[in-house]
Structure formats: C-alpha cells, structure tokens
Write an enzyme that holds these catalytic residues in place. Structure first.
Site, PDB file in Angstrom:
ATOM      1  N   HIS A 200       5.469 112.940 -40.607  1.00 63.46           N
ATOM      2  CA  HIS A 200       4.104 112.600 -41.003  1.00 63.46           C
ATOM      3  C   HIS A 200       3.176 113.812 -40.948  1.00 63.46           C
ATOM      4  CE1 HIS A 200       0.787 109.727 -41.543  1.00 63.46           C
ATOM      5  NE2 HIS A 200       0.100 110.568 -40.805  1.00 63.46           N
TER       6      HIS A 200
ATOM      7  N   HIS B 240      -1.412 103.674 -45.031  1.00 71.98           N
ATOM      8  CA  HIS B 240      -1.345 103.086 -43.694  1.00 71.98           C
ATOM      9  C   HIS B 240      -0.387 101.908 -43.754  1.00 71.98           C
ATOM     10  CE1 HIS B 240      -3.903 103.351 -39.838  1.00 71.98           C
ATOM     11  NE2 HIS B 240      -3.235 104.446 -40.032  1.00 71.98           N
TER      12      HIS B 240
END
Lengths: 219, 749
Positions: free
Chosen positions: B50, B96
C-alpha cells in the site's frame, strides 16, 4: 448563506464566531445557517444551544429582533426553546437531498412579505433529521396562531401524504414563534438564489428578511 | 525501558509483519543490526504494498504525467492542474475497499475523510466529491447491507464536512461478492501561488502535530489490511478499521486553510496510511533532511500506548506540519481556536536520520532515505491468463437475435447497473457551497469555480468517473483505454475540455502472474489513452489484493477525468431539453455485441472482444463537442455507453425536469439488436435546432454525424429508416422501470 445575502441581495452579512458572548452592536437580524454544528453528535443542535453566542441570540430574539434558522439552524432554535417542537429522524431513515415544493401559508413581514399566501416555492431540502414534530396540543396552537409558514406540497400546492418528504407532522416545513420574529425552516433558501443554479425561489424568503431590515431603517 | 516489554525481533516476527526474508535481510543490512520492535513496524508499513507501490512502480513510471497545465503530478498528495487566472484544480482518487467491506459505514466515511485531507493538505479548499462504488449482486442481503452502509458512510462524512457529492457511478457484479470497491474522489480549488507540499526543510524548524488525538485504532489498517487478500478470518480484522469524525475534519480544514493564509507553514502532510511514520518519513525524505521526534509530546487518546502503536496508529483527522521556527505560538493559537489538539513533537535536523525518543530513550534511529526511497521494487512475473482466448471467443452469428426490443429495453433500464441511482445520490448533499451547476444523474458533474475573493468566476469544472470492468476482464488494454475515453467523453459532453485524470487501480493479488499481466495491460491502456487524449495522469492509487479465498475481482481501473469550461453558463445538459429539436448521432455504430450489457443480461454471456476504441476519433469528438457547445449549436449531449443507443435515447427522454419523447430512424445495415444495444465507443447523442450547421461542423472536425430524428411527444419511437418501428413506447412507462429499481429491490418502495 453569506453569498446569498452579501452578493445576491447586497445586504451586508457578517459572520459571528460561535464563541462570541455578544452580537455586533449594529445587528438588525440574525441568521443561523445549516451545517452540522458539532457534527450533529448527540442530537442535531443539542450542543450548539450551549455555544456562548446563543445566549446573545436569545436576548436579541426576546427583544423582538428577527431570527432566521435554516436546517441545522432550525434544529438549534428548537433545542434552544426559541421555537416549539422538535426535528426527528426522517421517516425513511435516510438523509434526503432533493428539490421540494412548499406552500406559503402566511405572507407577512419579516420573513415572507415577498410571497403571497398559497404561493408554491421550489427550494431544496437536505437533511437526515427533518421530520418536524409537535405534540397535538402544541400543533393545535401553532395552527390556531398561524405560526405554520411553509408546508410541503405538490406542484399545484396540494398538501398530502405523497408530498411529504420526511414524515413531518401536518407537512410542516417551517414555523415561527408566537410573536412571529423567530422563523425556522428545514429547506435551504440560500440554494435557490440564482437562475442558473437552483432557481430563485429562495429570494422570496431571504429577500423578505432584507426588506424588513431595510424598512426598519438600516443596512 | 519502563515496565513494558517488547517482543523479540527476529525473522519469524518480520514474516508476521508481511515482510519477506529478503526484505528482512535488507533491513538488518541497512541498520547494521537487528531492528527494534518499532523499527520493524516502520519498515513493514513503509515497505508494504500500500505504501511502497513495490509491485506497481515499474508500470506506474510509464504513465504520462506531464502536460502544459500540470503543476504537480504524482508524488505529491494530489495532482494540481492550472485552470488559468491564478487558480488550479487539485484532485485525487483513492480506494477504501477492504475497510468498507469489513465495516461499510466507517470504511466508506474514512475513505472520504482521507481523500479530503489529501486535497486540503495542499492548501486547496475541497469543493466536490465523486464516488465510484462496486458491490456484489443486489439481490444478496449482504450486498444490500453493504450498499446501504457505504452510501450512509459516504454521505455522513461528505455532508457533514460541507463538501458536495456531485456524481459517481455504482455497479453490481458477482465478481465483487467477496470484495467490494469504494473509490472516493475529491477536487479542490487552490490559488497557484499558495500550493503547499509535504516538505520538512529548514534545520531547527518545529514539527507540529495537529488535529485529533492518537488512539489505538487502525494500526496496520492500510498496510496490512490493504496488502493481503481476504479469507474467512477477515472479520477478525475489524479493529484495524479506523473511525471517522467529520466534525473534527471540518474544523481541521478551516484551521489549516486559515493557517496557510499566513506564511508560517513550511510544509504539511496528512497522517493517512501508517500515520505518523509515513508522514514524517515522506516529509524528511522529500527535503533531504532528518527529523527528531519526541513521542511523549504526541497528544494521546488512551493511556499506556507504546512507541509501536504511536507510530503506526491510523487515527483519523491528524496532520503533521513544519512551521517557521519562532512561529509556534501563532500556529497553536489558530488550532486552539478551532478546539483542535496542537503540539510541537519534534524538530527538523540535518543528519538525514529519523530519531525518535520515548520516555527519554531513543527507540528508533534509522536513516530516512533507505526506508522512504529505497523501498523494494519488484518485477513480478507476468502471464496472460490461460482462459483469455476462451473469454474472448464470440461468434456473432451464433447469438440468437433479439426478438422483443421493448422487453429488452425495459429489462436493461430496470437492471441494477443501468437503473437510476437516485436512491444513492439523494443521500448525498449535492448542493452545499452553492456551485453545483450539473448535479448527479448527468454524464458528468459540473461545478462553478469561485475565485480568490470567494466570488463566482466564469469558469466551470466538469468531472466524471468511469470503468467497464467486464471489458477490462475481456481485454484489459482495450478496457482501460475505454475507461479513459468514456470518462473524458462524459466530461466533453458538457462542453468542457478534458484536462487531466486521476485513477484508482483495483486489482487482485499481484503475486499471481495473470493478475500482474492484467495490471500491466491496463496501465498500458491508460498510458495510450492519456497520451492520445492529452489528459495526463496527475495522481492516483493502486489497490491490490482485491480477492477473497483466491477469487479476484475483474480488473477495475477506475478513471476520473476533470475538464475545464471557460464559461460555465454555456454548457450542454445530457437530457433532451425541449421538443422540436433535431437529434444528431456522432460516431459510428458497428456490429459489436462483445462484452455488452445486452449480451450479459439477455443472453447470459460475458464474452467476446470489447468494442474497439479509436482514440484519434475520441480526440476529434472532444473538439467537436467543445466547439458545438461554445457556439450554442449543441443543446444537449449524451454519451452512448452501457446498454447502447436504445438505453441512451431513453435516458435522454426521461432524465430532464420534463419528459421529452423522440422519433428516431436509424440508418445502417448491421443487425438491429447490435444497432440498438451494441456499445460501440465514441458515440454521442446531441440535440440542436440547426442540424445542418452541426453536421457541417462535425464534418470539419472529422467526426461522422447523422441526423437520426427529432425530439417531441410522449413516446420514444425507434426504427429503421424504412419499415416498422422496433420500439414505440411511452416514455413515462420506461422511466418507471428505471427510476425505482433500487428501492424496489431493497423493499423500500
């Protein structure tokens, strides 16, 4: 809201910080705008009523000064006790943003002098807790005193279940206090002040307040 | 070191942190010793997929990021594009996905909160949100719950901070049944001489923490949650989802913008993924400096937090800034006025090291650059999926022709993917700030731009987000080109000139060669389209590991394009504005049924090659639309996409304030179902009061154009030039099956 008063209506609106203990001395009208004061935590408007400036707003209203509350401002006025009743969760439990039709029930200064009784205004609502509620006795009093100013209706002005967007009792969208100097409504007139964005029906309401203040000899 | 005992750091613990054996060996080599527990935590988050983009870097480098209007591209918190007169648009999109699957309301809400911070961190006032959402089948109770929760989350955050949600897209497909997608986009407006970057320069300058207190929430949220795939245990990851507080965010926006109007700020960065760690390393690394931090000074919500937790917490609504030395009190004063925590937590140093103290002891002492800049870059194996040929196989002759065009149109209009999304966007404040010129429901959203003085300017910004994942699954290169082309076309339909794009690249597990191949192909497609359409990639985000128990989502590179209208008042709407107008179709309808909604819904087939994308044609089409709208020749323009021409015509007829029917006669020799429901790209339905002039303009622009009918009446009639209509339906009845399709399925109407 400030844009509507300042730039469109050419009145001089001034922002007042919520922690101020006093309103500026030249204040002729107070507007409590919408917008999730304290994040709507606990209950809409429940915390903002304790903001220092609200004591000054109450004094201003008690002295007869015009006070307008829009959406969260309406909720704050109810929590403060300046207006009767309460705003509950929308009947369908969802936040709702849409343009609605509103029938003017009372056309008089200082908030609706630019309208005619029975006129239909198209103004958006956007809230999650917009269902107006008053106990039956209170409601009777409101109706008897002509304190109901706006009701949700259809395009033709007919008031009914189908035109009630949130479950407000008696389709009430806006009310005044008994004296008529404090007005709260869930719809957002400041979003209907320009022909190309949202239409201009909001000016009937906000313009009435500016007229009233000008008639009183200031601005 | 006080009463707490750290776990012993060794290879096993490193593996638990998601680090590979080679990565751990490199850490030991960099430090010349075994890392401390907090140091291991730092490396593990900074080198996570990430934060480090280790699998994607190789491909992201190839994206075109430069252009005449680009002021800042990828690498900053958000992209910045010049829109003239001293103003710029700042925008980015971020995923998300994993948090929203585990806790839909908070996951979606904090997604919105995070993207807002990326934008206002740069000094911009956020003005518009878009949301790109994907769920599993809407008839599954789980996905009804996820839809309701995500929409509530997006709304609760965006509404409360006072940023209008003006558009987006929502799709449903079984490939998202175990892994939904929540991609949030935000755009802000900034003055070009007041852009703030994530910098920690000026030795001795104070490092200041502002916003909410730090708690134990979200530790390893982005780094672990978003860097591994789901399995049956995923719900146990609930504590890694952060909790949003939009009221604090609102105060933080106002306080930061107030502070940025002074010249006290040197640099500023939001604490997003990996919180304090990521923000401080990025700022120091970008400035070639070091930072000395004192963890005892960090405002804390809970007692007994250890360095590891303080450094890795992903508590929301926090920022880190570097101010001019001596201006500390001025900064603190502003944040205190907004009832926000503020604390000097460190100083900028010149030794290129991150030195972190806790209770008088040094708990972290590592060089900045090897952590931030020399994170691993992988060249993962790539392999074309073995079944790709099978997916792409489709013999048009073997597809049974459509026998009932009206039934087909009704079925498509009432399907979850094509139906009205009003149930969703009704729950969003579309109006706040008062500049929403085109609200949700059109091809693109259009907002009016305010200038330095807060007064409206003539400029408007159009924006749209798009992706057709089925096409990307059938051919990721073409599918990704089509996503860029469609988003740009939607923006161009308002009359705006597409300027730049941002993206969210949602893919499966990059450790699988076929997923990596999809990624490589999709990024190649984005590059090709972004170059041809002159819409460089100015920001973006990669989300891997979107799979559950080994089943990946379809490759979903969502693309958001932003375009500029010099005069926002002169724009086209997407619906038929009135009766008596000529309808002109731009572009060519080819016999392309591969990957279409019609094929999926009416024939139960997801197969074939997606429609061809002609980028040179798309570029010419943009020019035509801009010129036609500017000359007021084009009254409305609507992109032909999912569901083809028939669906697009129906939408033109019933999405305006008044319903306006139409009579349409389509020339062409291709099979009627392909003409009505095929999804050939590069097509737009326009209306005009002067068809000859518009067709002449199209000719000059090199865009095929034909007058296909006129608006008017209460029915939509579509047929061949000669012969009986294929369709002749009341617009009101079409609207009905389209309008309430979502609430009907949720049992709310």
């Amino acid at each position: 809201m400030r844009f509507a008063f300042d730039s469109v209506l050419k009145a001089s609106a001034q922002l007042v910080w919520h922690k101020e203990p006093e309103l500026p001395p030249e204040t002729r009208a107070v507007v409590l705008p919408g917008g999730f004061s304290y994040g709507d935590y606990l209950r809409c408007g429940a915390m903002a009523q304790y903001s220092p400036v609200m004591a000054a707003v109450r004094r201003f209203a008690d002295a007869g000064g015009p006070v307008l509350g829009v959406c969260n401002g309406f909720q704050v006025l109810c929590e403060t006790g300046l207006l009767p009743g309460a705003l509950l969760r929308n009947q369908n439990l969802h936040f709702g943003c849409e343009f609605v039709d509103l029938r003017v029930e009372r056309a008089s200064p200082p908030f609706t002098s630019r309208t005619a009784a029975g006129q239909v205004l198209r103004i958006p609502i956007k809230n999650g807790e917009g269902a107006y509620f008053a106990a039956p006795r209170e409601l009777e009093r409101l109706e008897a005193n002509g304190q109901v100013v706006l009701r949700y209706c259809d395009e033709s002005g007919a008031v009914g279940e189908a035109s009630n967007p949130n479950g407000s009792v008696a389709n009430i969208a806006g009310i005044t206090n008994e004296r008529g100097n404090v007005f709260g409504l869930m719809p957002h007139p400041e979003h209907a002040v320009e022909a190309a964005i949202g239409g201009t029906d909001g000016l009937f309401l906000l313009g009435s307040l500016v007229d009233a203040v000008r008639a009183a000899g200031s601005l | 070191m006080s009463e707490y005992r750290e776990p012993v750091v060794d290879l096993a613990l490193a593996r638990e942190h998601g680090l590979t054996d080679e990565e751990y060996a490199r850490i030991v080599e960099i430090l010349g010793r075994t890392p401390s527990f907090p140091e291991l935590g730092i490396f593990s988050v900074m080198w996570s997929e990430h934060c480090s983009y280790k699998s994607s870097k190789k491909y992201l480098k190839k994206l075109p990021t430069q252009g005449a209007h680009v002021l800042h591209g990828p690498g900053e918190n958000a992209g910045v594009v010049d829109i003239g007169d001293g103003l710029a648009a700042v925008f980015k999109m971020e995923s998300h996905n994993h948090p929203s699957f585990i806790a839909p309301v908070q996951g979606a809400a904090t997604g919105v909160g995070g993207i807002l911070r990326d934008v206002f961190t740069m000094g911009a006032r956020p003005v518009a949100n878009l949301d790109s959402l994907r769920f599993g089948p809407l008839d599954q109770p789980l996905h009804q719950y996820l839809l309701a929760g995500v929409v509530e989350g997006v709304g609760s955050y965006g509404n409360a901070v006072g940023v209008a949600t003006v558009g987006g897209e929502t799709q449903f497909h079984p490939c998202y049944a175990g892994n939904i997608l929540v991609n949030a986009f935000n755009l802000g407006i900034i003055e070009t001489d007041k852009i703030f970057l994530a910098r920690a320069s000026g030795v001795g300058n104070p490092v200041i923490y502002v916003g909410s207190k730090t708690g134990r929430d979200g530790i390893h949220g982005a780094s672990l949650l978003a860097s591994a795939e789901f399995d049956a245990e995923s719900e146990a990851k609930l504590p890694t989802v952060q909790v949003g507080d939009p009221f604090t965010e609102k105060c933080l926006i106002e306080a930061c913008l107030e502070l940025m109007a002074t010249d006290a700020v040197v640099g500023i960065q939001d604490m997003g993924a990996a919180g304090l760690t990521c923000s401080s390393f990025e700022m120091a690394s970008l400035s070639g400096t070091g930072i000395a931090l004192d963890l005892d000074a960090v405002p804390q919500r809970e007692t007994g937090m250890i360095p590891y937790e303080l450094l890795l917490s992903e508590s929301q609504e926090r920022m880190l800034l570097v101010a001019q030395a001596g201006r500390e009190e001025e900064v603190a004063e502003i944040f205190r006025r907004w009832d926000l925590d503020v604390a000097v937590v460190g100083r900028v140093t010149d030794d290129g090291r991150m030195r972190i103290q806790w209770k008088g002891e040094t708990v972290v002492d590592i060089p900045v650059d090897p952590v931030a800049k020399s994170s691993p870059e992988l060249d993962r194996p790539v392999a074309r999926p073995a079944d790709l040929g099978e997916r792409q196989k489709l013999d048009h002759a073997s597809i049974a022709p459509e026998e009932d065009f009206e039934a087909a149109l009704r079925e498509l209009l009432g399907s979850p993917n094509l139906c009205s999304k009003e149930w969703i966007y009704r729950q969003y404040d579309q109006l706040v700030q008062g500049d929403s010129a085109i609200r949700p429901g059109g091809d693109a959203a259009l907002i009016r731009v305010r200038g330095r003085d807060g007064e409206p300017t003539a400029k408007g910004l159009a924006m749209a987000v798009d992706c057709n994942p089925r096409w990307c699954w059938l051919d990721p290169h073409v599918g990704a080109m089509a996503a860029v082309a469609e988003a740009a076309r939607n923006v161009a339909c308002t009359g705006a000139r597409p300027l730049a794009l941002t993206n969210c690249l949602n893919f499966g597990n990059p450790e699988r060669p076929e997923i990596m191949w999809e990624f490589a192909e999709a990024t190649r497609g984005i590059s090709d389209a972004a170059r041809a359409l002159e819409t460089p990639v100015v920001s973006g985000n990669v989300s891997f590991y979107n799979e559950t128990s080994g089943r990946a989502i379809y490759p979903t590179p969502t693309i958001a394009v932003v375009g500029l209208l010099e005069n926002w008042q002169r724009h086209a709407v997407s619906h038929f504005p009135q009766s008596g107008l000529s309808i002109v179709l731009f572009g060519e309808s080819r016999e392309e049924l591969g990957g279409s909604e019609w094929l999926a819904q009416r024939r139960g087939l997801e197969a074939g090659l997606p429609p061809a994308v002609d980028l040179a044609h798309e570029k010419r089409l943009h020019g035509l639309l801009a010129a036609g709208v500017a000359r007021e020749l084009i009254r409305s323009a609507h992109d032909v996409s999912d569901g083809g021409l028939a669906v697009a015509l129906a939408e033109c007829a019933f999405t305006g304030p008044e319903r306006v029917g139409a009579t349409v006669r389509l020339p062409g020799t291709i099979r009627p179902d392909a003409l009505l429901f095929g999804e050939s790209t590069g097509r737009v339905i326009a209306t005009t009061s002067d068809a000859n002039a518009l067709i002449e303009l199209a000719k000059q622009s090199g865009v095929p154009a034909e007058r296909i009918g006129e608006t008017g009446g209460a029915r939509l009639s579509v047929g061949p030039v000669e012969g009986d209509s294929w369709l002749d339906v009341e617009v009101a009845s079409l609207c009905e099956c389209w309008r309430d399709a979502i609430p009907r399925r949720l049992g709310e109407s």
